[in-house]
Motif scaffolding. Structure first.
Motif, mmCIF file in Angstrom:
data_model
loop_
_atom_site.group_PDB
_atom_site.id
_atom_site.type_symbol
_atom_site.label_atom_id
_atom_site.label_comp_id
_atom_site.label_asym_id
_atom_site.label_seq_id
_atom_site.Cartn_x
_atom_site.Cartn_y
_atom_site.Cartn_z
ATOM 1 N N ASN B 246 0.647 -1.047 0.255
ATOM 2 C CA ASN B 246 0.273 0.141 0.202
ATOM 3 C C ASN B 246 0.778 1.019 -0.064
ATOM 4 N N GLY B 247 0.702 1.949 -0.870
ATOM 5 C CA GLY B 247 1.012 3.182 -0.928
ATOM 6 C C GLY B 247 2.938 2.789 -1.886
ATOM 7 N N ALA B 248 3.898 3.902 -0.984
ATOM 8 C CA ALA B 248 4.884 3.700 -2.561
ATOM 9 C C ALA B 248 5.560 2.434 -2.078
ATOM 10 N N GLY B 249 6.713 2.456 -3.139
ATOM 11 C CA GLY B 249 7.569 1.325 -2.710
ATOM 12 C C GLY B 249 7.000 -0.213 -2.510
ATOM 13 N N GLY B 250 7.890 -0.899 -2.184
ATOM 14 C CA GLY B 250 7.789 -2.420 -2.636
ATOM 15 C C GLY B 250 9.257 -3.002 -2.246
ATOM 16 N N TYR B 254 18.037 -6.888 -5.548
ATOM 17 C CA TYR B 254 19.110 -6.264 -5.418
ATOM 18 C C TYR B 254 20.101 -7.088 -5.730
ATOM 19 N N ALA B 255 21.167 -6.599 -6.039
ATOM 20 C CA ALA B 255 22.770 -6.909 -6.021
ATOM 21 C C ALA B 255 23.508 -6.010 -5.478
ATOM 22 N N ASN B 256 23.168 -5.142 -5.934
ATOM 23 C CA ASN B 256 24.850 -4.005 -5.060
ATOM 24 C C ASN B 256 24.029 -3.315 -3.686
ATOM 25 N N GLY B 257 24.220 -3.129 -2.629
ATOM 26 C CA GLY B 257 23.889 -1.709 -1.545
ATOM 27 C C GLY B 257 23.777 -0.515 -2.306
ATOM 28 N N HIS B 258 24.783 -0.452 -3.284
ATOM 29 C CA HIS B 258 24.312 1.287 -2.795
ATOM 30 C C HIS B 258 23.639 1.695 -4.726
ATOM 31 N N THR B 259 22.700 0.417 -5.249
ATOM 32 C CA THR B 259 22.166 0.458 -6.484
ATOM 33 C C THR B 259 20.912 0.097 -6.372
ATOM 34 N N PRO B 260 20.377 1.319 -6.188
ATOM 35 C CA PRO B 260 18.608 1.373 -6.218
ATOM 36 C C PRO B 260 18.213 0.006 -7.154
ATOM 37 N N ASP B 267 13.900 7.190 -3.040
ATOM 38 C CA ASP B 267 13.982 8.409 -3.043
ATOM 39 C C ASP B 267 14.810 8.813 -3.173
ATOM 40 N N PRO B 268 14.934 9.739 -3.988
ATOM 41 C CA PRO B 268 16.502 10.580 -4.323
ATOM 42 C C PRO B 268 16.899 11.183 -3.057
ATOM 43 N N ASN B 269 16.639 12.070 -2.872
ATOM 44 C CA ASN B 269 16.648 12.591 -0.937
ATOM 45 C C ASN B 269 17.554 11.947 -0.676
ATOM 46 N N VAL B 270 16.904 10.044 -0.516
ATOM 47 C CA VAL B 270 17.982 9.645 0.790
ATOM 48 C C VAL B 270 18.582 8.569 0.041
ATOM 49 N N PRO B 271 19.399 8.600 -0.445
ATOM 50 C CA PRO B 271 19.971 7.595 -1.609
ATOM 51 C C PRO B 271 19.672 6.102 -0.812
ATOM 52 N N PHE B 272 19.808 4.943 -2.195
ATOM 53 C CA PHE B 272 19.550 3.908 -1.388
ATOM 54 C C PHE B 272 21.182 3.984 -0.990
ATOM 55 N N PRO B 278 24.382 -10.251 2.407
ATOM 56 C CA PRO B 278 25.272 -10.854 3.228
ATOM 57 C C PRO B 278 25.243 -12.150 2.491
ATOM 58 N N GLN B 279 24.533 -12.783 1.823
ATOM 59 C CA GLN B 279 25.105 -14.149 0.836
ATOM 60 C C GLN B 279 24.608 -14.031 -0.201
ATOM 61 N N GLY B 280 25.448 -14.855 -1.352
ATOM 62 C CA GLY B 280 25.627 -14.727 -2.732
ATOM 63 C C GLY B 280 25.094 -13.524 -3.215
ATOM 64 N N LYS B 281 24.735 -13.163 -4.354
ATOM 65 C CA LYS B 281 24.421 -12.794 -5.147
ATOM 66 C C LYS B 281 23.401 -11.140 -5.278
ATOM 67 N N PHE B 282 22.465 -11.858 -4.259
ATOM 68 C CA PHE B 282 21.026 -10.662 -4.152
ATOM 69 C C PHE B 282 20.714 -11.783 -2.815
ATOM 70 N N ALA B 283 19.740 -10.336 -2.548
ATOM 71 C CA ALA B 283 19.398 -10.752 -1.167
ATOM 72 C C ALA B 283 18.092 -9.746 -1.849
ATOM 73 N N ALA B 284 16.785 -9.129 -0.502
ATOM 74 C CA ALA B 284 16.009 -9.046 -0.697
ATOM 75 C C ALA B 284 15.100 -7.687 -0.298
ATOM 76 N N VAL B 285 15.131 -6.826 -0.514
ATOM 77 C CA VAL B 285 15.063 -5.330 0.049
ATOM 78 C C VAL B 285 14.290 -4.523 -0.437
ATOM 79 N N THR B 286 14.101 -3.889 0.616
ATOM 80 C CA THR B 286 12.438 -2.892 -0.068
ATOM 81 C C THR B 286 13.139 -1.586 0.212
ATOM 82 N N ASP B 287 12.307 -1.156 -1.054
ATOM 83 C CA ASP B 287 12.789 0.301 -1.527
ATOM 84 C C ASP B 287 10.982 1.173 -1.882
ATOM 85 N N MET B 288 11.633 2.839 -1.762
ATOM 86 C CA MET B 288 10.972 3.185 -2.061
ATOM 87 C C MET B 288 10.377 4.346 -2.526
ATOM 88 N N ASN B 289 10.068 5.780 -2.607
ATOM 89 C CA ASN B 289 9.752 6.972 -3.024
ATOM 90 C C ASN B 289 9.486 7.391 -1.939
#
Lengths: 120, 415
Positions: B246-250, B254-260, B267-272, B278-289
């Motif tokens: 509900n609302g923004a984001g989802g 992701y593969a890189n901690g500094h690439t959204p 959110d460009p004001n609070v960069p990703f 932590p394990q392997g190439k991928f993990a799950a993360v939430t991101d939003m604007n």
């Protein structure tokens, strides 16, 4: 088809050319089935490239840096009630490979020496 | 996909894909399976309305012709991983032989079909008429009839050849277990009621394995359980998970901690900026604007006594607040991340006492703004034999709260 070092096999070349054609028509990304279908249409074949052959070739092209891939946002397939697609994009190196393949296809084949008539 | 023929073709593709990706690293295995699954779905969807027999044969042919490449790909992957053994080469050779045999069957049958009209031409006029009709139908592009006649032979060939040649080899790759009974692991040995040690106790030691027969000793035994990987996201997808937002984001992979994962929804004001997977190439993360509620959930069947392990991390730009709701559009601060065990029939965003079976992890007001990846464990043995829903919920309405999980697995608990 035996691979010569540094060269693409015909299927890989065909994929690059097909992806470049798609790009020219405004489709920047494509998935496996889509490219198989396009390849079938361009070669006027009903039988599409086999699963193993297609995805192995796509994997090789990605490893060579001619294609890039990403899995689409999981919310899209969830919304459309279908499995997620792996979307491929032709890279700059892939575009160059496609251009070279087109150029090579346009060049006339070297003429064969005429057969000498065998004296009776 | 209502036709049994189409179901059979799709099952063959799935079965074969499972077989040749068996025991591969999870990332390669899941990626290949997901890709083939997508292709099969697309081809079925594309062929909707076409002749079912033709479409099913098309899928089967694509499968058969690609088998050598599937095996080649598997060998390449094994060579890369350094796991190419003599036994896997032998297995590949058996499969290749089986594939060649099936292809030979196909060619022989196709050839027999091609000769039929010529032979029949010498027969009575009625037969010639029928043959002419078939040829005309083939020229018109309707090749379904002859192909339909070949299907039983082909199917029998595939099943007999692939099944017959591969099953013993696959069985041979399993760990050897003597006897035919179920396998048990010996956890401890108690003396007999007389206090005398029976002769078998000297032969079976804790930690060893034996097969249940008429064993004349009292043993406390536990059926062997393996660790179950729920998801390490190495497929690069959130396949098998459901998302409610509900609302923004989802939720994203992701593969890189500094690439959204999706820059347009970050959110460009609070960069990703989160820890790398932590394990392997991928993990799950939430991101939003913007503010929102993002819930990732799936159902888990607990066939034994398990300990849940989840690697959890987060980066919070606001102040934590944990009201008893997952709604973000409320007046008070709702800035929280929680992992719950929920009943399967409960509303997915419910925090009601009857719905939430247990809380595995939650943030609280005053928690630090950043948590580096660390394992969270939770004993699930209370729900042994049940199916439960694992829910990962993140809510923010005071700035981006990016939460991540990786390596979600069930480890068996020894009695």
């Amino acid at each position: 088809v035996r691979r010569k070092p540094g060269q693409l096999v015909p299927l890989e070349t065909a994929i690059c050319v097909c992806a470049a054609n798609l790009r020219r028509n405004g489709t920047l990304e494509f998935h496996g089935y889509e490219i198989a279908k396009r390849l079938g249409n361009e070669n006027n074949r009903r039988l599409l490239t086999a699963y193993g052959t297609l995805y192995r070739a796509l994997g090789r092209l990605e490893a060579m840096g001619l294609l890039q891939s990403r899995w689409e946002d999981p919310q899209i397939p969830a919304r459309e009630n279908r499995p997620g697609r792996r979307m491929y994009t032709l890279t700059a190196a892939g575009k160059t490979a496609a251009q070279e393949a087109r150029k090579a296809a346009r060049e006339p084949m070297p003429k064969r020496a005429a057969r000498r008539p065998v004296p009776a | 996909m209502s036709s049994p023929l189409m179901r059979l073709a799709v099952s063959c593709v799935r079965g074969w894909t499972r077989l040749y990706t068996w025991r591969m690293p999870p990332a390669s295995r899941q990626t290949r399976r997901a890709e083939i699954e997508s292709d099969v779905w697309e081809s079925q969807s594309d062929a909707a309305g076409d002749h079912v027999l033709g479409s099913a044969l098309h899928i089967l042919l694509r499968l058969l012709i690609g088998i050598p490449d599937d095996l080649g790909w598997r060998a390449e992957q094994a060579a890369k991983a350094g796991t190419l053994t003599q036994r896997s080469i032998a297995l590949s050779a058996r499969v290749a032989g089986a594939a060649l045999f099936v292809c030979a069957l196909w060619v022989i049958d196709a050839d027999a079909g091609r000769r039929r009209p010529a032979t029949a031409a010498a027969g009575p006029a009625a037969v010639v008429d029928q043959e002419i009709e078939e040829i005309m139908a083939m020229r018109a592009g309707n090749v379904a009839l002859p192909a339909g006649r070949r299907l039983p032979l082909l199917t029998a060939g595939i099943v007999a050849t692939v099944g017959g040649s591969m099953l013993p080899q696959l069985a041979a790759q399993l760990p050897p277990i003597p006897g035919n009974g179920p396998a048990f692991e010996v956890l401890s040995i108690k003396p007999t009621p007389t206090g005398l040690a029976g002769p078998t106790q000297n032969q079976i030691q804790p930690g060893g394995r034996f097969t249940a027969t008429d064993t004349p000793v009292r043993l406390i035994i536990g059926q062997q359980q393996a660790a179950i990987l729920i998801d390490d996201f190495e497929s690069g997808t959130l396949a098998n998970w459901s998302i409610n937002r509900n609302g923004a984001g989802g939720w994203f992979v992701y593969a890189n901690g500094h690439t959204p994962p999706e820059p347009s929804r970050s959110d460009p004001n609070v960069p990703f900026s989160v820890p790398d997977p932590p394990q392997g190439k991928f993990a799950a993360v939430t991101d939003m604007n913007g503010p929102g509620t993002r819930i990732l959930y799936r159902e888990v069947r607990l066939n034994g006594r398990y300990m849940l392990h989840v690697t959890v991390f987060y980066v919070n730009a606001g102040e934590f607040g944990s009201p008893e709701t997952l709604a973000y559009d409320i007046n008070e601060t709702n800035q929280q991340f929680r992992i719950d065990l929920v009943g399967t029939s409960a509303p997915v965003d419910s925090l009601a006492q009857g719905d939430v079976l247990a809380n595995v992890f939650h943030t609280s007001p005053g928690d630090p703004d950043r948590r580096e990846p660390a394992d969270v464990t939770f004993d699930l043995s209370r729900w042994q034999g049940q199916t439960v829903r694992l829910r990962l919920a993140s809510v923010d309405n005071r700035g981006p709260l990016r939460v991540g999980v990786d390596s979600i697995r069930l480890e068996p608990i020894a009695r």
